[in-house]
Design a protein around this motif. Structure first.
Motif, PDB file in Angstrom:
ATOM      1  N   LEU A 236      24.505   1.712  -1.807  1.00  0.00           N
ATOM      2  CA  LEU A 236      24.255   0.719  -1.063  1.00  0.00           C
ATOM      3  C   LEU A 236      22.687   0.256  -1.719  1.00  0.00           C
ATOM      4  N   GLN A 237      22.700  -1.106  -1.506  1.00  0.00           N
ATOM      5  CA  GLN A 237      21.565  -1.883  -2.023  1.00  0.00           C
ATOM      6  C   GLN A 237      20.598  -2.358  -0.896  1.00  0.00           C
ATOM      7  N   SER A 238      19.271  -1.905  -0.866  1.00  0.00           N
ATOM      8  CA  SER A 238      18.605  -2.397   0.197  1.00  0.00           C
ATOM      9  C   SER A 238      17.878  -3.771   0.253  1.00  0.00           C
TER      10      SER A 238
ATOM     11  N   CYS B 175      19.803   2.644  -2.885  1.00  0.00           N
ATOM     12  CA  CYS B 175      18.719   2.129  -4.018  1.00  0.00           C
ATOM     13  C   CYS B 175      18.333   0.690  -3.761  1.00  0.00           C
ATOM     14  N   LYS B 176      17.323   0.159  -4.193  1.00  0.00           N
ATOM     15  CA  LYS B 176      16.953  -1.208  -3.921  1.00  0.00           C
ATOM     16  C   LYS B 176      17.996  -2.234  -4.340  1.00  0.00           C
ATOM     17  N   GLY B 177      18.485  -1.996  -5.409  1.00  0.00           N
ATOM     18  CA  GLY B 177      19.401  -3.172  -6.107  1.00  0.00           C
ATOM     19  C   GLY B 177      18.765  -3.711  -7.350  1.00  0.00           C
ATOM     20  N   ALA B 178      19.507  -3.642  -8.553  1.00  0.00           N
ATOM     21  CA  ALA B 178      19.024  -4.099  -9.786  1.00  0.00           C
ATOM     22  C   ALA B 178      19.561  -5.302 -10.381  1.00  0.00           C
ATOM     23  N   TYR B 179      20.330  -6.301  -9.629  1.00  0.00           N
ATOM     24  CA  TYR B 179      20.799  -7.300 -10.190  1.00  0.00           C
ATOM     25  C   TYR B 179      19.937  -8.432  -9.874  1.00  0.00           C
TER      26      TYR B 179
ATOM     27  N   HIS C 260      12.100   5.284  -7.484  1.00  0.00           N
ATOM     28  CA  HIS C 260      10.843   5.764  -8.138  1.00  0.00           C
ATOM     29  C   HIS C 260       9.712   5.199  -7.572  1.00  0.00           C
ATOM     30  N   ASP C 261      10.013   4.279  -6.567  1.00  0.00           N
ATOM     31  CA  ASP C 261       8.640   3.958  -5.498  1.00  0.00           C
ATOM     32  C   ASP C 261       8.092   4.947  -4.775  1.00  0.00           C
ATOM     33  N   GLU C 262       6.867   5.433  -4.768  1.00  0.00           N
ATOM     34  CA  GLU C 262       6.504   6.464  -4.078  1.00  0.00           C
ATOM     35  C   GLU C 262       6.331   6.138  -2.665  1.00  0.00           C
TER      36      GLU C 262
ATOM     37  N   PHE D  24      17.055  13.484  -3.738  1.00  0.00           N
ATOM     38  CA  PHE D  24      16.248  12.515  -4.350  1.00  0.00           C
ATOM     39  C   PHE D  24      17.262  12.231  -5.639  1.00  0.00           C
ATOM     40  N   GLN D  25      17.169  10.800  -6.143  1.00  0.00           N
ATOM     41  CA  GLN D  25      17.706  10.882  -7.169  1.00  0.00           C
ATOM     42  C   GLN D  25      16.649   9.724  -8.092  1.00  0.00           C
ATOM     43  N   MET D  26      16.473   9.999  -9.525  1.00  0.00           N
ATOM     44  CA  MET D  26      15.742   9.248 -10.341  1.00  0.00           C
ATOM     45  C   MET D  26      16.830   8.877 -11.525  1.00  0.00           C
ATOM     46  N   LEU D  27      16.232   7.717 -12.261  1.00  0.00           N
ATOM     47  CA  LEU D  27      17.073   7.354 -13.646  1.00  0.00           C
ATOM     48  C   LEU D  27      16.087   7.940 -14.720  1.00  0.00           C
TER      49      LEU D  27
ATOM     50  N   ARG E 166      18.273  -4.184 -17.563  1.00  0.00           N
ATOM     51  CA  ARG E 166      18.045  -4.031 -15.949  1.00  0.00           C
ATOM     52  C   ARG E 166      16.751  -3.202 -15.902  1.00  0.00           C
ATOM     53  N   ARG E 167      16.584  -2.076 -17.002  1.00  0.00           N
ATOM     54  CA  ARG E 167      15.736  -1.243 -16.751  1.00  0.00           C
ATOM     55  C   ARG E 167      14.315  -1.864 -17.184  1.00  0.00           C
ATOM     56  N   LEU E 168      14.240  -2.610 -18.434  1.00  0.00           N
ATOM     57  CA  LEU E 168      13.238  -3.544 -18.783  1.00  0.00           C
ATOM     58  C   LEU E 168      12.565  -4.323 -17.851  1.00  0.00           C
TER      59      LEU E 168
ATOM     60  N   GLU F  69      12.256  -3.984 -14.814  1.00  0.00           N
ATOM     61  CA  GLU F  69      11.816  -3.039 -13.773  1.00  0.00           C
ATOM     62  C   GLU F  69      10.491  -2.328 -14.187  1.00  0.00           C
ATOM     63  N   ASN F  70      10.490  -2.223 -15.621  1.00  0.00           N
ATOM     64  CA  ASN F  70       9.247  -1.538 -16.010  1.00  0.00           C
ATOM     65  C   ASN F  70       8.221  -2.617 -16.418  1.00  0.00           C
ATOM     66  N   PRO F  71       6.997  -2.394 -15.753  1.00  0.00           N
ATOM     67  CA  PRO F  71       5.775  -3.354 -15.329  1.00  0.00           C
ATOM     68  C   PRO F  71       5.058  -3.423 -16.882  1.00  0.00           C
TER      69      PRO F  71
HETATM   70  C1  LIG Z   1      19.385   7.360  -9.522  1.00  0.00           C
HETATM   71  C2  LIG Z   1      19.492   5.872  -9.337  1.00  0.00           C
HETATM   72  C3  LIG Z   1      20.983   5.291  -9.469  1.00  0.00           C
HETATM   73  C4  LIG Z   1      20.759   3.792  -9.356  1.00  0.00           C
HETATM   74  N1  LIG Z   1      22.272   3.257  -8.972  1.00  0.00           N
HETATM   75  C5  LIG Z   1      22.166   1.850  -8.936  1.00  0.00           C
HETATM   76  C6  LIG Z   1      23.327   1.183  -8.554  1.00  0.00           C
HETATM   77  O1  LIG Z   1      24.252   1.816  -8.366  1.00  0.00           O
HETATM   78  N2  LIG Z   1      23.445   0.038  -8.298  1.00  0.00           N
HETATM   79  C7  LIG Z   1      22.002  -0.665  -8.194  1.00  0.00           C
HETATM   80  O2  LIG Z   1      21.958  -2.236  -7.977  1.00  0.00           O
HETATM   81  N3  LIG Z   1      20.842  -0.153  -8.735  1.00  0.00           N
HETATM   82  C8  LIG Z   1      20.978   0.931  -8.962  1.00  0.00           C
HETATM   83  N4  LIG Z   1      19.891   1.811  -9.467  1.00  0.00           N
HETATM   84  C9  LIG Z   1      18.631   0.775  -9.619  1.00  0.00           C
HETATM   85  C10 LIG Z   1      17.881   0.513  -8.358  1.00  0.00           C
HETATM   86  O3  LIG Z   1      18.687  -0.515  -7.514  1.00  0.00           O
HETATM   87  C11 LIG Z   1      16.438  -0.149  -8.730  1.00  0.00           C
HETATM   88  O4  LIG Z   1      16.768  -1.436  -9.392  1.00  0.00           O
HETATM   89  C12 LIG Z   1      15.606   0.778  -9.482  1.00  0.00           C
HETATM   90  O5  LIG Z   1      15.630   1.882  -9.213  1.00  0.00           O
HETATM   91  C13 LIG Z   1      14.082   0.259  -9.479  1.00  0.00           C
HETATM   92  O6  LIG Z   1      13.815   0.501  -7.843  1.00  0.00           O
HETATM   93  P1  LIG Z   1      12.661   1.535  -7.554  1.00  0.00           P
HETATM   94  O7  LIG Z   1      13.155   1.750  -6.242  1.00  0.00           O
HETATM   95  O8  LIG Z   1      12.336   2.505  -8.509  1.00  0.00           O
HETATM   96  O9  LIG Z   1      11.411   0.593  -7.120  1.00  0.00           O
HETATM   97  P2  LIG Z   1      10.486  -0.531  -7.987  1.00  0.00           P
HETATM   98  O10 LIG Z   1       9.558  -1.067  -7.137  1.00  0.00           O
HETATM   99  O11 LIG Z   1      11.300  -1.317  -9.219  1.00  0.00           O
HETATM  100  O12 LIG Z   1       9.732   0.636  -9.043  1.00  0.00           O
HETATM  101  C14 LIG Z   1       8.716   1.598  -8.302  1.00  0.00           C
HETATM  102  C15 LIG Z   1       7.773   1.834  -9.568  1.00  0.00           C
HETATM  103  O13 LIG Z   1       8.735   2.738 -10.452  1.00  0.00           O
HETATM  104  C16 LIG Z   1       8.359   2.693 -11.820  1.00  0.00           C
HETATM  105  N5  LIG Z   1       9.648   2.233 -12.590  1.00  0.00           N
HETATM  106  C17 LIG Z   1      10.628   1.737 -11.894  1.00  0.00           C
HETATM  107  N6  LIG Z   1      11.585   1.340 -12.907  1.00  0.00           N
HETATM  108  C18 LIG Z   1      11.147   1.581 -13.890  1.00  0.00           C
HETATM  109  C19 LIG Z   1      11.569   1.339 -15.490  1.00  0.00           C
HETATM  110  N7  LIG Z   1      12.933   0.857 -15.583  1.00  0.00           N
HETATM  111  N8  LIG Z   1      10.700   1.844 -16.204  1.00  0.00           N
HETATM  112  C20 LIG Z   1       9.472   2.392 -16.106  1.00  0.00           C
HETATM  113  N9  LIG Z   1       9.015   2.562 -14.895  1.00  0.00           N
HETATM  114  C21 LIG Z   1       9.849   2.100 -13.952  1.00  0.00           C
HETATM  115  C22 LIG Z   1       7.254   1.723 -11.913  1.00  0.00           C
HETATM  116  O14 LIG Z   1       5.933   2.672 -11.942  1.00  0.00           O
HETATM  117  C23 LIG Z   1       7.379   0.956 -10.657  1.00  0.00           C
HETATM  118  O15 LIG Z   1       6.240   0.503 -10.325  1.00  0.00           O
HETATM  119  C24 LIG Z   1      19.681   3.015  -9.266  1.00  0.00           C
HETATM  120  C25 LIG Z   1      18.521   3.689  -9.499  1.00  0.00           C
HETATM  121  C26 LIG Z   1      18.364   5.003  -9.227  1.00  0.00           C
HETATM  122  C27 LIG Z   1      16.973   5.904  -9.059  1.00  0.00           C
END
Ligand SMILES: Cc1cc2nc3c(=O)[nH]c(=O)nc-3n(C[C@H](O)[C@H](O)[C@H](O)COP(=O)(O)OP(=O)(O)OC[C@H]3O[C@@H](n4cnc5c(N)ncnc54)[C@H](O)[C@@H]3O)c2cc1C
Length: 305
Positions: free
Chosen positions: A153-155, A177-181, A219-221, A243-246, A280-282, A284-286
């Motif tokens: 789910l996406q918050s 997760c927060k949501g990536a789209y 990855h948001d503390e 917990f889960q991280m990328l 999508r990852r780029l 999110e990477n500030p």
């Molecule tokens: C295990 C996992 C599975 C996921 N699965 C899905 C899914 O099924 N569907 C979906 O829509 N999304 C998925 N996501 C992505 C998620 O929705 C967010 O887009 C992504 O995790 C960034 O949100 P954040 O909670 O890390 O917070 P953010 O506020 O984006 O990031 C917090 C901090 O983490 C660090 N950070 C975050 N991303 C990056 C990055 N790419 N490179 C470097 N530093 C970074 C930065 O310091 C940033 O300030 C998944 C994420 C994780 C961790």
């Protein structure tokens, strides 16, 4: 910074592929399973577990889904043979959701059945808003017969509370997760970072308090703290959440979570279809954004102009 985010969202799709490629290595464990397995073993030695994602989405031909299934079946066998602490994550649009929903259901079912034989688990990733109804529907159909399947789910989704209420009676296994789209519109998703975090914390507590197993994916503390707080408040045992991280993001935070005694799963993507995932990852990477913008402009307009 909303204007800046909007600008980035517009610019990213035209970033030349080689530039994205330069940065994608950080987030992708390898192009092949053979390249990826040693990286996974390293993570496991450091006290983590993994979920493996074969890159690829929005397939245009059914045969591409069938090829992906073959690889996923191979992954399940390797995980079993090598006794690795890992499961698999699959994207509905890679399993053919946009081509034929029933085909997609049957494909995911094949993986869930095979995973069950190996005492393993399948996570169905959540994609953009056009896929959510079908993804939840497929998940709930599978959930009736299988316990080794979960979804996500996406918050940022405005519809989230309704989905949560629908999933709770099934004691769903969910990744939050927060949501990536990033192209979703304001009608569909919250754009305000504070609301997205509040929505995350609210739903996390509600799901855990109602007996759902949750992958706290962030990855948001601040949200890691919300996770730790609610785990303590509800006196959860370590097998009731993780917990889960990328892969490739914030190794320090990863270590901190593991050393605090929590289970941490790393999402490990591999394969040749790295472009959409990397974008999508780029986004999110500030730190990367400046560099990419500079190089893209240089590339588009030439160095000497
Ligand atoms: C295990 C996992 C599975 C996921 N699965 C899905 C899914 O099924 N569907 C979906 O829509 N999304 C998925 N996501 C992505 C998620 O929705 C967010 O887009 C992504 O995790 C960034 O949100 P954040 O909670 O890390 O917070 P953010 O506020 O984006 O990031 C917090 C901090 O983490 C660090 N950070 C975050 N991303 C990056 C990055 N790419 N490179 C470097 N530093 C970074 C930065 O310091 C940033 O300030 C998944 C994420 C994780 C961790």
């Amino acid at each position: 910074m909303i204007w800046f985010n909007n600008l980035i969202a517009k610019v990213l799709p035209i970033v030349p592929k080689p530039i994205v490629g330069l940065f994608s290595n950080q987030y992708i464990a390898g192009e092949t399973l053979d390249e990826t397995i040693p990286k996974i073993k390293e993570l496991i030695e450091q006290g983590m577990c993994v979920t493996m994602d074969l890159l690829g989405e929005e397939v245009k031909k059914k045969e591409d889904s069938l090829k992906a299934i073959e690889t996923y079946l191979q992954i399940l066998r390797v995980i079993d043979q090598e006794n690795l602490d890992g499961n698999i994550s699959v994207k509905p649009t890679q399993m053919g959701l946009k081509l034929d929903k029933e085909f997609c259901y049957n494909n995911i079912k094949t993986l869930v059945e095979e995973a069950k034989k190996f005492n393993n688990f399948v996570r169905i990733d959540i994609e953009d808003s056009s896929c959510i109804d079908d993804t939840i529907d497929i998940y709930l159909r599978l959930r009736k017969d299988f316990s080794n399947v979960g979804t996500a789910l996406q918050s940022y989704m405005r519809r989230l509370p309704d989905d949560v209420n629908k999933l709770i009676p099934y004691k769903a296994n969910l990744r939050l997760c927060k949501g990536a789209y990033y192209w979703e519109t304001r009608e569909v998703v919250y754009k305000d970072a504070d609301i997205i975090n509040d929505s995350y914390a609210y739903v996390l507590e509600k799901l855990l308090a109602n007996g759902c197993y949750i992958g706290i994916a962030t990855h948001d503390e601040k949200l890691v703290w919300e996770g730790i707080k609610v785990v303590d408040k509800l006196q959860l045992k370590p097998d009731q959440y993780e917990f889960q991280m990328l892969y490739g993001v914030d190794h320090e935070l990863r270590r901190i979570i593991v050393n605090s005694g929590h289970r941490l799963r790393v999402y490990v993507p591999f394969g040749k279809e790295w472009f959409a995932y990397s974008i999508r990852r780029l986004k999110e990477n500030p730190k990367m954004l400046n560099y990419i913008m500079k190089n893209t402009l240089k590339n588009l307009f030439g160095k000497n102009k």
